[in-house]
Design a protein around this motif. Structure first.
Motif, PDB file in Angstrom:
ATOM      1  N   PHE A  87       2.979   5.863  -3.175  1.00 39.93           N
ATOM      2  CA  PHE A  87       4.108   6.579  -3.772  1.00 39.93           C
ATOM      3  C   PHE A  87       3.977   6.626  -5.293  1.00 39.93           C
ATOM      4  CE2 PHE A  87       8.552   6.539  -5.362  1.00 39.93           C
ATOM      5  CZ  PHE A  87       8.941   7.779  -4.900  1.00 39.93           C
ATOM      6  N   LEU A  88       3.674   5.475  -5.906  1.00 36.01           N
ATOM      7  CA  LEU A  88       3.504   5.422  -7.358  1.00 36.01           C
ATOM      8  C   LEU A  88       2.345   6.298  -7.806  1.00 36.01           C
ATOM      9  CD1 LEU A  88       3.996   1.590  -8.022  1.00 36.01           C
ATOM     10  CD2 LEU A  88       5.603   3.425  -8.548  1.00 36.01           C
ATOM     11  N   ARG A  89       1.253   6.238  -7.056  1.00 31.50           N
ATOM     12  CA  ARG A  89       0.072   7.017  -7.422  1.00 31.50           C
ATOM     13  C   ARG A  89       0.337   8.518  -7.308  1.00 31.50           C
ATOM     14  NH1 ARG A  89      -4.472   5.672 -10.308  1.00 31.50           N
ATOM     15  NH2 ARG A  89      -5.877   7.439 -10.109  1.00 31.50           N
ATOM     16  N   LEU A 110       4.249  -6.242  -7.212  1.00 32.64           N
ATOM     17  CA  LEU A 110       3.074  -6.601  -8.012  1.00 32.64           C
ATOM     18  C   LEU A 110       1.792  -6.085  -7.375  1.00 32.64           C
ATOM     19  CD1 LEU A 110       2.126  -8.183 -10.521  1.00 32.64           C
ATOM     20  CD2 LEU A 110       1.878 -10.191  -9.051  1.00 32.64           C
ATOM     21  N   LEU A 111       1.654  -6.275  -6.068  1.00 31.05           N
ATOM     22  CA  LEU A 111       0.473  -5.763  -5.358  1.00 31.05           C
ATOM     23  C   LEU A 111       0.398  -4.245  -5.451  1.00 31.05           C
ATOM     24  CD1 LEU A 111       0.475  -7.942  -2.096  1.00 31.05           C
ATOM     25  CD2 LEU A 111      -1.194  -8.016  -3.953  1.00 31.05           C
ATOM     26  N   ALA A 112       1.551  -3.581  -5.297  1.00 27.04           N
ATOM     27  CA  ALA A 112       1.574  -2.117  -5.334  1.00 27.04           C
ATOM     28  C   ALA A 112       1.128  -1.588  -6.688  1.00 27.04           C
ATOM     29  CB  ALA A 112       2.973  -1.617  -4.995  1.00 27.04           C
ATOM     30  N   VAL A 113       1.580  -2.219  -7.767  1.00 31.25           N
ATOM     31  CA  VAL A 113       1.198  -1.763  -9.109  1.00 31.25           C
ATOM     32  C   VAL A 113      -0.309  -1.930  -9.317  1.00 31.25           C
ATOM     33  CG1 VAL A 113       1.446  -2.225 -11.573  1.00 31.25           C
ATOM     34  CG2 VAL A 113       3.461  -2.184 -10.110  1.00 31.25           C
ATOM     35  N   TYR A 114      -0.864  -3.076  -8.923  1.00 34.95           N
ATOM     36  CA  TYR A 114      -2.304  -3.292  -9.059  1.00 34.95           C
ATOM     37  C   TYR A 114      -3.097  -2.276  -8.240  1.00 34.95           C
ATOM     38  CZ  TYR A 114      -1.937  -7.697 -11.631  1.00 34.95           C
ATOM     39  OH  TYR A 114      -1.699  -8.643 -12.589  1.00 34.95           O
ATOM     40  N   LEU A 115      -2.647  -2.020  -7.002  1.00 33.27           N
ATOM     41  CA  LEU A 115      -3.346  -1.068  -6.146  1.00 33.27           C
ATOM     42  C   LEU A 115      -3.257   0.350  -6.708  1.00 33.27           C
ATOM     43  CD1 LEU A 115      -2.206  -2.334  -2.623  1.00 33.27           C
ATOM     44  CD2 LEU A 115      -4.508  -2.477  -3.578  1.00 33.27           C
ATOM     45  N   ALA A 116      -2.107   0.696  -7.286  1.00 35.50           N
ATOM     46  CA  ALA A 116      -1.928   2.048  -7.818  1.00 35.50           C
ATOM     47  C   ALA A 116      -2.724   2.274  -9.089  1.00 35.50           C
ATOM     48  CB  ALA A 116      -0.442   2.315  -8.068  1.00 35.50           C
ATOM     49  N   ILE A 117      -2.896   1.230  -9.899  1.00 38.04           N
ATOM     50  CA  ILE A 117      -3.621   1.381 -11.164  1.00 38.04           C
ATOM     51  C   ILE A 117      -5.111   1.594 -10.933  1.00 38.04           C
ATOM     52  CG2 ILE A 117      -4.350   0.122 -13.239  1.00 38.04           C
ATOM     53  CD1 ILE A 117      -1.579  -1.066 -13.395  1.00 38.04           C
ATOM     54  N   GLU A 118      -5.707   0.832 -10.015  1.00 38.51           N
ATOM     55  CA  GLU A 118      -7.149   0.928  -9.764  1.00 38.51           C
ATOM     56  C   GLU A 118      -7.438   1.084  -8.274  1.00 38.51           C
ATOM     57  OE1 GLU A 118      -9.141  -1.610 -13.389  1.00 38.51           O
ATOM     58  OE2 GLU A 118      -8.635  -2.682 -11.543  1.00 38.51           O
ATOM     59  N   PRO A 119      -7.042   2.201  -7.669  1.00 41.13           N
ATOM     60  CA  PRO A 119      -7.277   2.352  -6.221  1.00 41.13           C
ATOM     61  C   PRO A 119      -8.756   2.467  -5.869  1.00 41.13           C
ATOM     62  CG  PRO A 119      -6.480   4.400  -7.175  1.00 41.13           C
ATOM     63  CD  PRO A 119      -6.380   3.370  -8.244  1.00 41.13           C
ATOM     64  N   LYS A 120      -9.546   3.084  -6.756  1.00 37.07           N
ATOM     65  CA  LYS A 120     -10.968   3.280  -6.452  1.00 37.07           C
ATOM     66  C   LYS A 120     -11.699   1.947  -6.304  1.00 37.07           C
ATOM     67  CE  LYS A 120     -11.297   7.793  -8.696  1.00 37.07           C
ATOM     68  NZ  LYS A 120     -11.942   8.600  -9.768  1.00 37.07           N
ATOM     69  N   THR A 121     -11.302   0.950  -7.079  1.00 36.57           N
ATOM     70  CA  THR A 121     -11.947  -0.367  -6.986  1.00 36.57           C
ATOM     71  C   THR A 121     -11.794  -0.948  -5.584  1.00 36.57           C
ATOM     72  OG1 THR A 121     -11.497  -0.782  -9.318  1.00 36.57           O
ATOM     73  CG2 THR A 121     -11.987  -2.696  -7.938  1.00 36.57           C
ATOM     74  N   TYR A 122     -10.601  -0.850  -5.039  1.00 39.75           N
ATOM     75  CA  TYR A 122     -10.334  -1.430  -3.729  1.00 39.75           C
ATOM     76  C   TYR A 122     -10.913  -0.556  -2.609  1.00 39.75           C
ATOM     77  CZ  TYR A 122      -7.149  -4.083  -6.640  1.00 39.75           C
ATOM     78  OH  TYR A 122      -6.627  -4.875  -7.639  1.00 39.75           O
ATOM     79  N   ILE A 123     -10.870   0.754  -2.798  1.00 38.76           N
ATOM     80  CA  ILE A 123     -11.457   1.644  -1.787  1.00 38.76           C
ATOM     81  C   ILE A 123     -12.967   1.454  -1.719  1.00 38.76           C
ATOM     82  CG2 ILE A 123     -11.864   4.055  -1.181  1.00 38.76           C
ATOM     83  CD1 ILE A 123      -9.133   4.699  -2.364  1.00 38.76           C
ATOM     84  N   THR A 124     -13.615   1.343  -2.879  1.00 44.62           N
ATOM     85  CA  THR A 124     -15.063   1.120  -2.913  1.00 44.62           C
ATOM     86  C   THR A 124     -15.422  -0.211  -2.268  1.00 44.62           C
ATOM     87  OG1 THR A 124     -15.229   2.393  -4.956  1.00 44.62           O
ATOM     88  CG2 THR A 124     -17.078   0.949  -4.407  1.00 44.62           C
ATOM     89  N   GLY A 125     -14.659  -1.245  -2.569  1.00 47.72           N
ATOM     90  CA  GLY A 125     -14.907  -2.540  -1.948  1.00 47.72           C
ATOM     91  C   GLY A 125     -14.734  -2.501  -0.448  1.00 47.72           C
ATOM     92  N   VAL A 160       0.842  -1.205   0.000  1.00 50.35           N
ATOM     93  CA  VAL A 160       0.000   0.000   0.000  1.00 50.35           C
ATOM     94  C   VAL A 160       0.873   1.249   0.000  1.00 50.35           C
ATOM     95  CG1 VAL A 160      -1.627   1.346   1.379  1.00 50.35           C
ATOM     96  CG2 VAL A 160      -1.985  -1.108   1.079  1.00 50.35           C
ATOM     97  N   LEU A 161       1.924   1.228   0.805  1.00 57.39           N
ATOM     98  CA  LEU A 161       2.818   2.383   0.884  1.00 57.39           C
ATOM     99  C   LEU A 161       3.478   2.648  -0.466  1.00 57.39           C
ATOM    100  CD1 LEU A 161       3.456   4.156   3.338  1.00 57.39           C
ATOM    101  CD2 LEU A 161       5.552   2.860   3.645  1.00 57.39           C
ATOM    102  N   LEU A 162       3.942   1.600  -1.118  1.00 55.67           N
ATOM    103  CA  LEU A 162       4.555   1.757  -2.434  1.00 55.67           C
ATOM    104  C   LEU A 162       3.522   2.208  -3.466  1.00 55.67           C
ATOM    105  CD1 LEU A 162       6.993   1.497  -4.282  1.00 55.67           C
ATOM    106  CD2 LEU A 162       6.504  -0.950  -4.513  1.00 55.67           C
ATOM    107  N   GLY A 196      -9.201   8.543   2.114  1.00 57.43           N
ATOM    108  CA  GLY A 196      -8.558   9.554   1.284  1.00 57.43           C
ATOM    109  C   GLY A 196      -7.573  10.402   2.067  1.00 57.43           C
ATOM    110  N   GLU A 197      -7.939  10.767   3.296  1.00 51.98           N
ATOM    111  CA  GLU A 197      -7.050  11.580   4.133  1.00 51.98           C
ATOM    112  C   GLU A 197      -5.809  10.788   4.533  1.00 51.98           C
ATOM    113  OE1 GLU A 197      -5.816  15.042   5.974  1.00 51.98           O
ATOM    114  OE2 GLU A 197      -7.554  14.719   4.673  1.00 51.98           O
ATOM    115  N   VAL A 198      -5.982   9.505   4.858  1.00 50.32           N
ATOM    116  CA  VAL A 198      -4.833   8.657   5.192  1.00 50.32           C
ATOM    117  C   VAL A 198      -3.896   8.531   3.987  1.00 50.32           C
ATOM    118  CG1 VAL A 198      -4.117   6.310   5.780  1.00 50.32           C
ATOM    119  CG2 VAL A 198      -6.025   7.367   6.994  1.00 50.32           C
ATOM    120  N   GLY A 199      -4.476   8.328   2.798  1.00 52.70           N
ATOM    121  CA  GLY A 199      -3.657   8.239   1.595  1.00 52.70           C
ATOM    122  C   GLY A 199      -2.882   9.517   1.318  1.00 52.70           C
ATOM    123  N   GLU A 200      -3.548  10.664   1.501  1.00 53.96           N
ATOM    124  CA  GLU A 200      -2.872  11.948   1.282  1.00 53.96           C
ATOM    125  C   GLU A 200      -1.752  12.157   2.295  1.00 53.96           C
ATOM    126  OE1 GLU A 200      -2.572  15.604  -0.909  1.00 53.96           O
ATOM    127  OE2 GLU A 200      -3.558  13.678  -1.260  1.00 53.96           O
TER     128      GLU A 200
END
Length: 375
Positions: free
Chosen positions: A50-52, A165-180, A45-47, A198-202
């Motif tokens: 950073f990518l996002r 691999l997990l970081a790339v998937y999470l960075a590409i579609e973060p809304k999917t995982y946040i909504t879930g 998640v941290l990575l 959103g505040e934690v991510g920022e």
């Protein structure tokens, strides 16, 4: 009849208490088994954050899809790392080999120097021998205690690629995982949960940006300073100092030890210069970089940070020590928003003041525009 009712109530309460205790014990046991997976997931998640963050910056200049921006950033980072490794790896590898040879010799010199003093001999009598210390360092794994995941080189490599691999998937579609994730909560709470996420991510994004700048600042200054003083292996020591500065409080101490030991080979006064160098760099960093990071994220109380670092280091090992600070930063945001603000009703006065100032400025602009139209 009344006695039977009391007995039934007592048995019912006793069963509830036993059930709660059982659930707590089971939860603790399960947490103990999966904590290494949770730490690995948080690293991903941290990575991803950073990518996002870098992808969002790229999107400000180049209008492309978010997924393409993440992939481009990831490729650029790989190219940058590959270039850096190809340039620095030969020197760092050679210096690292020399470091393993020089550190034992420096420990022996330090022991001989301390043995000249009465208090030094008393201290040495309580410490293990130089060879025992070296054997423990060689046998110990910095990332040990994480469920065996990092106990072997193959395991470290496998988990490194899993995290990426997990970081790339999470960075590409973060809304999917946040909504879930928000769907796990009642409908009337989902919007608030999304705001907290959103505040934690920022917060984590700005913390990572500041920490990356801090690591670069410390690494370069350490390299230059040690080169000026004349300490050997300055490049490797600067790289170690930059990487370990990711760990607040303990990182600078760990990075200073090999530099001081190598300086001691030349003379005790050189070691004093190195101590002064590391102290000066940390003084500048703590008064310039750290306050900027805390203004952008959240202020971390030093005592609480150290306690949390030690707790995770005992529970998880070295990886817990590395990730303790960003985990604490995220937890403080969650506590601030969900408990202090929502439960206790204590709103953030600073944010309230900023909102009032913003509203006043908008009102003033609107009144000026209306007066110009009237004229």
């Amino acid at each position: 009849m009344e006695i039977d009712t009391k007995n039934r109530d007592f048995i019912k309460r006793l069963l509830i208490i036993c059930g709660v205790i059982t659930l707590i014990v089971v939860a603790v046991l399960v947490f103990g088994y999966v904590i290494d997976i949770l730490m690995l997931a948080f690293a991903a998640v941290l990575l991803a954050v950073f990518l996002r963050g870098l992808a969002d910056i790229l999107n400000d200049y180049v209008k492309i899809s978010e997924a393409k921006a993440v992939v481009i950033i990831f490729i650029l980072l790989l190219v940058f790392l590959a270039g850096g490794i190809s340039l620095l790896a030969p020197s760092v590898a050679e210096q690292g080999r020399l470091l393993r040879v020089e550190i034992p010799r420096s420990l022996e010199n330090l022991g001989e120097y301390l043995s000249e003093f009465g208090w030094g001999r008393a201290v040495l009598d309580q410490l293990p021998s130089t060879q025992e210390i070296i054997d423990k360092i060689n046998d110990a794994s910095f990332l040990s205690g994480v469920g065996g995941l990092f106990s072997t080189t193959a395991g470290m490599i496998a988990n490194f690629f899993i995290t990426i691999l997990l970081a790339v998937y999470l960075a590409i579609e973060p809304k999917t995982y946040i909504t879930g994730f928000t769907k796990l909560f009642p409908k009337n709470k989902r919007l608030r949960v999304e705001e907290v996420v959103g505040e934690v991510g920022e917060t984590l994004r700005w913390w990572l940006i500041g920490k990356f700048g801090s690591m670069l600042f410390i690494g370069i200054l350490t390299w230059i300073g040690l080169s000026i003083i004349g300490v050997p292996l300055a490049l490797t020591l600067g790289l170690i100092a930059g990487l370990l500065s990711f760990i607040p409080n303990f990182g600078p101490i760990l990075s200073a030890i090999p530099a001081i030991l190598l300086a001691f080979i030349q003379s005790p006064m050189t070691a004093v210069y190195v101590i002064g160098l590391f102290s000066g760099i940390q003084l500048v960093e703590s008064n310039l970089v750290t306050p900027w990071i805390e203004r952008q994220t959240v202020e971390l109380p030093p005592a609480l940070t150290i306690f949390f670092q030690l707790s995770l280091a005992v529970l998880v090992g070295g990886l817990g020590l590395v990730l303790a600070t960003p985990i604490l930063a995220g937890l403080l945001i969650v506590i601030q928003m969900l408990y202090i603000q929502d439960v206790l009703g204590d709103k953030d006065d600073k944010k309230k003041e900023v909102n009032i100032q913003r509203e006043d400025a908008e009102t003033q602009i609107r009144e000026e525009s209306e007066s110009e139209l009237t004229d």
